[in-house]
Design a protein around this motif. Sequence first.
Motif, PDB file in Angstrom:
ATOM      1  N   GLU A  51       0.827  -1.200   0.000  1.00 17.98           N
ATOM      2  CA  GLU A  51       0.000   0.000   0.000  1.00 17.98           C
ATOM      3  C   GLU A  51       0.870   1.261   0.000  1.00 17.98           C
ATOM      4  N   PRO A  52       0.825   2.075  -1.075  1.00 22.14           N
ATOM      5  CA  PRO A  52       1.649   3.292  -1.159  1.00 22.14           C
ATOM      6  C   PRO A  52       1.424   4.267  -0.007  1.00 22.14           C
ATOM      7  N   LEU A  53       0.173   4.369   0.471  1.00 21.69           N
ATOM      8  CA  LEU A  53      -0.116   5.319   1.541  1.00 21.69           C
ATOM      9  C   LEU A  53       0.583   4.907   2.833  1.00 21.69           C
ATOM     10  N   TRP A  54       0.684   3.590   3.076  1.00 20.50           N
ATOM     11  CA  TRP A  54       1.404   3.121   4.257  1.00 20.50           C
ATOM     12  C   TRP A  54       2.875   3.479   4.148  1.00 20.50           C
ATOM     13  N   TRP A  55       3.442   3.325   2.958  1.00 22.47           N
ATOM     14  CA  TRP A  55       4.851   3.678   2.760  1.00 22.47           C
ATOM     15  C   TRP A  55       5.072   5.171   2.908  1.00 22.47           C
ATOM     16  N   ALA A  56       4.081   5.972   2.499  1.00 15.86           N
ATOM     17  CA  ALA A  56       4.176   7.424   2.693  1.00 15.86           C
ATOM     18  C   ALA A  56       4.263   7.736   4.186  1.00 15.86           C
ATOM     19  N   GLY A  57       3.437   7.042   4.992  1.00 15.97           N
ATOM     20  CA  GLY A  57       3.498   7.209   6.433  1.00 15.97           C
ATOM     21  C   GLY A  57       4.815   6.725   7.011  1.00 15.97           C
ATOM     22  N   MET A  58       5.341   5.631   6.445  1.00 12.49           N
ATOM     23  CA  MET A  58       6.610   5.086   6.908  1.00 12.49           C
ATOM     24  C   MET A  58       7.752   6.070   6.659  1.00 12.49           C
ATOM     25  N   VAL A  59       7.780   6.641   5.446  1.00  5.14           N
ATOM     26  CA  VAL A  59       8.812   7.624   5.093  1.00  5.14           C
ATOM     27  C   VAL A  59       8.688   8.861   5.978  1.00  5.14           C
ATOM     28  N   THR A  60       7.444   9.287   6.215  1.00  5.96           N
ATOM     29  CA  THR A  60       7.211  10.453   7.077  1.00  5.96           C
ATOM     30  C   THR A  60       7.723  10.197   8.483  1.00  5.96           C
ATOM     31  N   MET A  61       7.498   8.988   8.997  1.00  5.64           N
ATOM     32  CA  MET A  61       7.982   8.656  10.334  1.00  5.64           C
ATOM     33  C   MET A  61       9.504   8.632  10.374  1.00  5.64           C
ATOM     34  N   ILE A  62      10.143   8.097   9.333  1.00 10.65           N
ATOM     35  CA  ILE A  62      11.603   8.044   9.280  1.00 10.65           C
ATOM     36  C   ILE A  62      12.186   9.450   9.273  1.00 10.65           C
ATOM     37  N   VAL A  63      11.580  10.339   8.475  1.00 10.21           N
ATOM     38  CA  VAL A  63      12.031  11.732   8.435  1.00 10.21           C
ATOM     39  C   VAL A  63      11.905  12.366   9.821  1.00 10.21           C
TER      40      VAL A  63
END
Length: 331
Positions: A51-63
């Motif tokens: 799911e791309p939206l989950w990865w968007a959240g994952m990247v946001t959390m990493i940042v």
Amino acid sequence: MGVSENSRGLILAVASSAFIGASFILKKKGLKRAGANGTRAGVGGYTYLLEPLWWAGMVTMIVGEIANFVAYVYAPAVLVTPLGALSIIISAVLAHFMLKERLQKMGVVGCVSCVVGSVVIVIHAPQEHTPSSVLEIWTLATQPAFLIYALATLSIVLALILHFEPRCGQTNILVYLGICSLMGSITVVSIKAIGIAIKLTLEGINQIAYPQTWFFLSVAVICVITQLNYLNRALDTFNAALVSPVYYVMFTTLTIVASAIMFKDWSGQDVSSIVSELCGFITVLSGTIILHATREQEPAPPIGTVTWYVSGDSLKGIEEHLITVQSSDEQ
């Protein structure tokens, strides 16, 4: 006039809270979409990885985590850590508008109590001694007191995963978040060691050759993966506005406990600081209880309505029907 180091740390800490708070919502929406098309994360599915939206959240959390990590370079922990509470407010506001998840009034009181208690604990927490090498951290990590804490943490995590998760993981938020928070306290120690290794190596003092550096890196990777797995399950199972504050409180509390045990900074504290920390723990506990009580309360059926109770296996058909009619004439 240049920006002071404390100001840089403040800006990075606020930005970190904004990113982390938003990541909870993005990941929650991604988990919902993934659950609609496959096995939910709450029951062990991994469809969310597509799911791309989950990865968007994952990247946001990493940042956000990177910003938080760098913030500690410029500002003291007493300034940076309490600002993590901002992620709770941001997450709750976004959940209200994007996920239609609303806290009741007492839930808001519980959330505020959790934040206030955490801030009190952090403000009065003992100051850490900054190690000057990975070997010094290794010495601290292998002292009996911290080894006992690490073994106790591992034992509790295994008990939560093997015994409690299958029985009440879907109904008790403390199971998933307990795993995340306990592993998180070990992660902080490992990340601190890695950060010192990177800093010293860039300054010309090579720390890469030490096996302890790679050990801390391995521990950090295992702990982070475990945290992410069970945090996803918690987000997929429970209200995001509830997960965020409870996770923040538990993670912050256990991290302070782990740091105090490892660095023995608590030995020089005065009575007023110890009393303040105890008051903070009581406030945190009270807020957590309020949050749970608010979530578990179900509104009573209004008088004069019809309530259906249906039980049965959906694959075999409905086996039992019971209709309860509450008359408005009942005394």
